[in-house]
Design a protein around this motif. Structure first.
Motif, short mmCIF file in Angstrom:
data_model
loop_
_atom_site.label_atom_id
_atom_site.label_comp_id
_atom_site.label_asym_id
_atom_site.label_seq_id
_atom_site.Cartn_x
_atom_site.Cartn_y
_atom_site.Cartn_z
N ILE A 5 3.23 1.14 -2.10
CA ILE A 5 2.62 1.78 -3.26
C ILE A 5 1.45 2.68 -2.85
O ILE A 5 0.60 3.01 -3.68
CB ILE A 5 2.15 0.75 -4.31
CG1 ILE A 5 1.20 -0.28 -3.70
CG2 ILE A 5 3.36 0.07 -4.94
CD1 ILE A 5 0.52 -1.14 -4.75
N ILE A 6 1.40 3.09 -1.58
CA ILE A 6 0.39 4.08 -1.18
C ILE A 6 0.57 5.32 -2.05
O ILE A 6 1.68 5.76 -2.32
CB ILE A 6 0.54 4.45 0.31
CG1 ILE A 6 0.27 3.23 1.20
CG2 ILE A 6 -0.41 5.57 0.69
CD1 ILE A 6 0.56 3.48 2.65
N ALA A 7 -0.56 5.89 -2.47
CA ALA A 7 -0.57 7.12 -3.28
C ALA A 7 0.07 6.92 -4.64
O ALA A 7 0.64 7.84 -5.21
CB ALA A 7 0.11 8.27 -2.53
N ALA A 8 -0.02 5.72 -5.18
CA ALA A 8 0.43 5.48 -6.55
C ALA A 8 -0.68 5.88 -7.51
O ALA A 8 -1.79 5.33 -7.46
CB ALA A 8 0.80 4.01 -6.74
N SER A 211 -15.76 -5.69 4.99
CA SER A 211 -14.88 -4.62 5.46
C SER A 211 -15.10 -3.40 4.58
O SER A 211 -14.83 -3.43 3.37
CB SER A 211 -13.42 -5.07 5.39
OG SER A 211 -12.56 -4.02 5.80
N HIS A 212 -15.60 -2.34 5.18
CA HIS A 212 -15.88 -1.08 4.48
C HIS A 212 -14.60 -0.27 4.42
O HIS A 212 -14.03 0.08 5.46
CB HIS A 212 -16.98 -0.33 5.25
CG HIS A 212 -17.26 1.05 4.76
ND1 HIS A 212 -17.09 1.44 3.45
CD2 HIS A 212 -17.70 2.16 5.43
CE1 HIS A 212 -17.43 2.72 3.33
NE2 HIS A 212 -17.79 3.17 4.51
N CYS A 213 -14.14 0.03 3.21
CA CYS A 213 -12.85 0.69 3.00
C CYS A 213 -13.04 1.99 2.23
O CYS A 213 -12.77 2.07 1.03
CB CYS A 213 -11.91 -0.24 2.23
SG CYS A 213 -11.71 -1.89 2.97
N PRO A 214 -13.48 3.05 2.91
CA PRO A 214 -13.88 4.26 2.18
C PRO A 214 -12.76 4.99 1.47
O PRO A 214 -12.95 5.50 0.37
CB PRO A 214 -14.52 5.13 3.27
CG PRO A 214 -13.93 4.65 4.56
CD PRO A 214 -13.74 3.17 4.35
N THR A 215 -11.55 5.06 2.08
CA THR A 215 -10.50 5.82 1.39
C THR A 215 -10.07 5.11 0.11
O THR A 215 -9.79 5.75 -0.90
CB THR A 215 -9.27 6.06 2.30
OG1 THR A 215 -8.53 4.86 2.49
CG2 THR A 215 -9.67 6.62 3.65
N SER A 216 -10.04 3.80 0.14
CA SER A 216 -9.70 3.02 -1.05
C SER A 216 -10.77 3.17 -2.12
O SER A 216 -10.47 3.37 -3.31
CB SER A 216 -9.52 1.56 -0.67
OG SER A 216 -9.36 0.74 -1.81
N GLY A 248 -6.01 2.24 -0.14
CA GLY A 248 -6.35 3.15 0.93
C GLY A 248 -5.20 4.11 1.18
O GLY A 248 -4.04 3.76 0.99
N THR A 249 -5.53 5.31 1.62
CA THR A 249 -4.52 6.38 1.64
C THR A 249 -4.01 6.71 3.03
O THR A 249 -3.20 7.63 3.18
CB THR A 249 -5.10 7.65 0.99
OG1 THR A 249 -6.36 7.97 1.61
CG2 THR A 249 -5.32 7.42 -0.50
N SER A 250 -4.42 5.99 4.06
CA SER A 250 -3.95 6.29 5.41
C SER A 250 -4.05 5.06 6.29
O SER A 250 -5.02 4.30 6.20
CB SER A 250 -4.76 7.43 6.03
OG SER A 250 -4.37 7.67 7.37
N PHE A 251 -3.06 4.88 7.17
CA PHE A 251 -3.14 3.84 8.20
C PHE A 251 -4.08 4.25 9.33
O PHE A 251 -4.45 3.42 10.15
CB PHE A 251 -1.76 3.60 8.81
CG PHE A 251 -0.89 2.63 8.05
CD1 PHE A 251 -0.82 1.30 8.44
CD2 PHE A 251 -0.16 3.04 6.95
CE1 PHE A 251 0.00 0.41 7.76
CE2 PHE A 251 0.66 2.16 6.26
CZ PHE A 251 0.73 0.83 6.66
#
Length: 360
Positions: A5-8, A211-216, A248-251
């Motif tokens: 569901i990435i980019a949902a 855990s810092h998750c900036p893209t999310s 998050g939008t990228s691995f």
């Protein structure tokens, strides 16, 4: 678990969970589907240069088995656990305090320390667990202090208000976990965007990591995590960098460093290349308590490392040809790099991914 569901497209956290995440997670009741996703997830990690990951599985024990089996085939270090949820989710995803405890205990005893696998006791987040379930999770950690604890905290302001209404006798979101014995060295809390100064102090005091998750956080509009507050020299917290797939939008941790830099800039904090790479490597290893094994190239450590190509694309090659020192080179890689810059990934000294010879 959320790779599919990435980019949902969605609004903020709670709506996104209900509209996409909970629907996708029910597919993991199918063991074949769980294995398929686990296999592609592990391959994608290696392709992006990640050899160690802390992640969530679904509520179904077979989803945990599938991930550990696939990670073991690749000699990766995965820390994961069965999500615990006994309320505020679809019926098909609910367990009970007793079944959640028993399933988690069985999985922990089956997988923790087998090869490079680590088990994480995983209440999803406070709103989806009753006090009885959080109590059971704390009991399990006291019985198995060698395990990790993984959950979410203070990601979204609406979520914080929800927690306050569900746990009115606690002093705040973090205090819910503190009350049930779920803070300490080995506990890693995702996000922490809106932690208060008192809560950051408590994390530092107990050794609890974030855990810092900036893209999310940007994708869901949750807010800006203040790295400079978390790493205050007077009471520094353990902080690692997370991709948080699939909000998050990228691995790619390089792409994630790019977003972490921008978030820090919006907080008037210069996150230079050394600090960014630290968060993605040794900082994350410290957060998970495995810095005696990975996160640096110290003698005696396991040889998990990544070979980066500063000429991976024509534009990257043009830019890196002009750098004046290693710090500038790392900064350019962090801002402009992605999976294409990962030339090779080595796991415990063995080549696990070769960009130029990967199967089609």
């Amino acid at each position: 678990m959320q790779t599919g569901i990435i980019a949902a497209f969605g609004s903020q956290l709670i709506d996104w969970l209900n509209r996409y995440t909970f629907v996708e997670e029910q597919r993991f009741s199918d063991a074949d589907y769980a294995r398929q996703v686990a296999s592609s997830f592990c391959d994608e990690l290696l392709r992006n240069g990640t050899t160690t990951a802390l992640t969530f599985c679904a509520v179904y024990p077979q989803s945990v088995d599938a991930l550990f089996e696939e990670a073991s085939r690749r000699s990766m270090r995965i820390a994961a656990g069965k999500v615990l949820m006994d309320r505020n989710a679809p019926d098909a995803l609910l367990d009970t305090p007793r079944s959640g405890y028993e399933d988690s205990k069985a999985l922990l005893e089956r997988w923790h320390g087998k090869g490079r696998n680590l088990y994480a006791i995983t209440p999803r987040f406070a709103p989806t667990s009753t006090p009885e379930q959080l109590e059971a999770a704390g009991t399990l950690w006291r019985e198995h202090p060698e395990a990790l604890v993984h959950t979410h905290v203070s990601e979204n302001t609406g979520e914080i208000s929800w927690v306050r209404s569900l746990f009115p006798t606690q002093q705040g979101y973090l205090d819910v976990y503190d009350h049930f014995g779920l803070l300490g060295r080995g506990a890693v809390l995702a996000h922490g965007v809106h932690l208060t100064g008192r809560e950051r102090d408590r994390c530092a005091e107990t050794g609890t990591a974030v855990s810092h998750c900036p893209t999310s956080n940007l994708f869901l509009g949750s807010g800006l995590f203040h790295v400079h507050d978390a790493k205050d020299p007077k009471r520094p917290m353990y902080v690692g960098l997370g991709t948080d797939i699939g909000a998050g939008t990228s691995f790619s941790l390089l792409a994630t460093m790019n977003e972490a830099y921008k978030v820090a800039e919006l907080s008037n904090y210069p996150l230079d290349s050394v600090k960014a790479f630290f968060l993605a490597t040794l900082g994350s290893a410290q957060a998970m308590g495995v810095d005696d094994k990975v996160g640096s190239l110290e003698p005696g450590h396991e040889a998990d490392f990544v070979v980066l190509d500063p000429a991976a694309t024509p534009l990257l090659a043009q830019r890196t040809s002009r750098v004046s020192d290693i710090e500038e080179l790392l900064f350019v890689l962090a801002v402009m790099g992605d999976d294409r810059a990962v030339r090779a990934t080595y796991v415990n000294g063995v080549l696990a991914h070769d960009r130029d010879h990967a199967s089609a």
